[in-house]
Scaffold this motif. Structure first.
Motif, PDB file in Angstrom:
ATOM      1  N   ALA A 194       0.791  -1.235  -0.070  1.00 14.27           N
ATOM      2  CA  ALA A 194       0.021  -0.067  -0.027  1.00 14.27           C
ATOM      3  C   ALA A 194       0.807   1.146   0.036  1.00 14.27           C
ATOM      4  CB  ALA A 194      -1.073  -0.269   1.050  1.00 14.27           C
ATOM      5  N   ALA A 195       1.940   1.261   0.747  1.00 13.13           N
ATOM      6  CA  ALA A 195       2.923   2.275   0.632  1.00 13.13           C
ATOM      7  C   ALA A 195       3.533   2.679  -0.554  1.00 13.13           C
ATOM      8  CB  ALA A 195       4.046   2.306   1.844  1.00 13.13           C
ATOM      9  N   ASP A 196       3.794   1.799  -1.533  1.00 11.83           N
ATOM     10  CA  ASP A 196       4.297   1.853  -2.805  1.00 11.83           C
ATOM     11  C   ASP A 196       3.450   2.517  -3.673  1.00 11.83           C
ATOM     12  OD1 ASP A 196       6.339   1.535  -4.900  1.00 11.83           O
ATOM     13  OD2 ASP A 196       5.843  -0.475  -5.273  1.00 11.83           O
ATOM     14  N   ASP A 197       3.845   3.293  -4.816  1.00 12.25           N
ATOM     15  CA  ASP A 197       3.264   4.095  -5.591  1.00 12.25           C
ATOM     16  C   ASP A 197       2.052   3.452  -6.364  1.00 12.25           C
ATOM     17  OD1 ASP A 197       4.766   6.329  -4.516  1.00 12.25           O
ATOM     18  OD2 ASP A 197       6.190   6.074  -6.377  1.00 12.25           O
ATOM     19  N   GLY A 198       0.968   3.597  -5.688  1.00  9.77           N
ATOM     20  CA  GLY A 198      -0.333   2.876  -6.180  1.00  9.77           C
ATOM     21  C   GLY A 198      -0.132   1.425  -6.377  1.00  9.77           C
ATOM     22  N   ALA A 199       0.423   0.773  -5.573  1.00  8.91           N
ATOM     23  CA  ALA A 199       0.695  -0.764  -5.893  1.00  8.91           C
ATOM     24  C   ALA A 199      -0.303  -1.153  -5.133  1.00  8.91           C
ATOM     25  CB  ALA A 199       2.046  -1.064  -4.881  1.00  8.91           C
ATOM     26  N   ASP A 200      -0.548  -2.652  -5.106  1.00  5.02           N
ATOM     27  CA  ASP A 200      -1.464  -3.384  -4.381  1.00  5.02           C
ATOM     28  C   ASP A 200      -1.318  -3.926  -3.226  1.00  5.02           C
ATOM     29  OD1 ASP A 200      -3.813  -5.128  -4.624  1.00  5.02           O
ATOM     30  OD2 ASP A 200      -2.733  -6.576  -6.143  1.00  5.02           O
ATOM     31  N   ALA A 201      -2.090  -3.811  -2.356  1.00  4.78           N
ATOM     32  CA  ALA A 201      -1.894  -4.181  -0.904  1.00  4.78           C
ATOM     33  C   ALA A 201      -2.123  -5.695  -1.021  1.00  4.78           C
ATOM     34  CB  ALA A 201      -2.730  -3.445   0.190  1.00  4.78           C
ATOM     35  N   ALA A 202      -3.086  -6.054  -1.623  1.00  3.83           N
ATOM     36  CA  ALA A 202      -3.479  -7.670  -1.648  1.00  3.83           C
ATOM     37  C   ALA A 202      -2.335  -8.329  -2.222  1.00  3.83           C
ATOM     38  CB  ALA A 202      -4.644  -7.805  -2.393  1.00  3.83           C
ATOM     39  N   GLY A 203      -1.578  -7.937  -3.185  1.00  2.00           N
ATOM     40  CA  GLY A 203      -0.482  -8.533  -3.884  1.00  2.00           C
ATOM     41  C   GLY A 203       0.696  -8.580  -2.810  1.00  2.00           C
ATOM     42  N   GLY A 204       0.938  -7.378  -2.198  1.00  5.24           N
ATOM     43  CA  GLY A 204       1.828  -7.080  -1.154  1.00  5.24           C
ATOM     44  C   GLY A 204       1.645  -8.284  -0.042  1.00  5.24           C
ATOM     45  N   ALA A 205       0.475  -8.497   0.565  1.00  7.09           N
ATOM     46  CA  ALA A 205      -0.143  -9.395   1.422  1.00  7.09           C
ATOM     47  C   ALA A 205       0.028 -10.943   0.995  1.00  7.09           C
ATOM     48  CB  ALA A 205      -1.686  -9.071   1.930  1.00  7.09           C
ATOM     49  N   ILE A 206      -0.031 -11.143  -0.154  1.00  5.75           N
ATOM     50  CA  ILE A 206       0.122 -12.636  -0.657  1.00  5.75           C
ATOM     51  C   ILE A 206       1.603 -12.726  -0.599  1.00  5.75           C
ATOM     52  CG2 ILE A 206       0.213 -14.014  -2.473  1.00  5.75           C
ATOM     53  CD1 ILE A 206      -2.784 -12.706  -3.362  1.00  5.75           C
ATOM     54  N   ALA A 207       2.331 -11.997  -0.963  1.00  9.45           N
ATOM     55  CA  ALA A 207       3.867 -12.085  -1.200  1.00  9.45           C
ATOM     56  C   ALA A 207       4.498 -12.355   0.212  1.00  9.45           C
ATOM     57  CB  ALA A 207       4.406 -10.976  -1.965  1.00  9.45           C
ATOM     58  N   GLY A 208       3.963 -11.411   1.042  1.00  9.58           N
ATOM     59  CA  GLY A 208       4.386 -11.567   2.438  1.00  9.58           C
ATOM     60  C   GLY A 208       4.134 -12.541   3.200  1.00  9.58           C
ATOM     61  N   ALA A 209       2.698 -12.986   3.106  1.00  8.42           N
ATOM     62  CA  ALA A 209       2.519 -14.314   3.652  1.00  8.42           C
ATOM     63  C   ALA A 209       3.302 -15.463   3.219  1.00  8.42           C
ATOM     64  CB  ALA A 209       0.794 -14.588   3.300  1.00  8.42           C
ATOM     65  N   LEU A 210       3.426 -15.546   2.023  1.00  7.84           N
ATOM     66  CA  LEU A 210       4.228 -16.677   1.387  1.00  7.84           C
ATOM     67  C   LEU A 210       5.573 -16.554   1.979  1.00  7.84           C
ATOM     68  CD1 LEU A 210       4.308 -18.966  -0.572  1.00  7.84           C
ATOM     69  CD2 LEU A 210       4.982 -17.392  -2.290  1.00  7.84           C
ATOM     70  N   ALA A 211       6.340 -15.244   2.101  1.00  4.72           N
ATOM     71  CA  ALA A 211       7.559 -15.331   2.556  1.00  4.72           C
ATOM     72  C   ALA A 211       7.515 -15.781   3.956  1.00  4.72           C
ATOM     73  CB  ALA A 211       8.256 -13.931   2.353  1.00  4.72           C
ATOM     74  N   GLY A 212       6.588 -15.202   4.568  1.00 11.65           N
ATOM     75  CA  GLY A 212       6.761 -15.472   6.324  1.00 11.65           C
ATOM     76  C   GLY A 212       6.191 -16.895   6.474  1.00 11.65           C
ATOM     77  N   GLY A 213       5.532 -17.532   5.614  1.00 15.49           N
ATOM     78  CA  GLY A 213       5.149 -18.800   5.771  1.00 15.49           C
ATOM     79  C   GLY A 213       6.355 -19.650   5.577  1.00 15.49           C
TER      80      GLY A 213
END
Length: 120
Positions: A73-92
């Motif tokens: 969400a902090a990235d210029d107009g980026a997708d928060a859902a996409g960031g959440a998926i990537a973060g969940a995958l990395a954390g998992g």
């Protein structure tokens, strides 16, 4: 693919990997003792029963999703859902690898405690 479907598939893959460290068979220094197979099975079961590692992995997945959503969400107009998926995958994945390593260490220490000469 919908984010919820992706997260469910990711969770399924992580759950499948959860016991990988508990299935570890270490290398022995010297001949196998008669009780080794039964001791190995008992030590693997002990490692498999440590469910707090699964909770830690789930926590890492949730934290990763939150951090990814914030960064997305902090990235210029980026997708928060996409960031959440990537973060969940990395954390998992990080949580699952750590849990696997800890289960493997339990198998090794348990067998050493039962008198087996483990080298790795």
């Amino acid at each position: 693919m919908k984010p919820s479907v992706f997260l469910l598939l990711t969770a399924g893959c992580l759950a499948a990997c959860a016991d990988s460290g508990a299935n570890y068979t270490p290398i022995l220094d010297g001949p196998t003792a008669p009780a080794f197979q039964s001791d190995l099975a008992a030590c693997q079961m002990l490692a498999r029963d440590q469910r707090q590692f699964d909770q830690e992995t789930a926590g890492a997945t949730v934290l990763g999703a939150g951090a990814g959503a914030l960064l997305g969400a902090a990235d210029d107009g980026a997708d928060a859902a996409g960031g959440a998926i990537a973060g969940a995958l990395a954390g998992g994945i990080a949580g699952a690898v750590h849990a696997s390593d800890r289960r493997e260490a339990i198998v090794v220490e348990c067998l050493r405690g039962r008198g087996h000469r483990i080298v790795g």
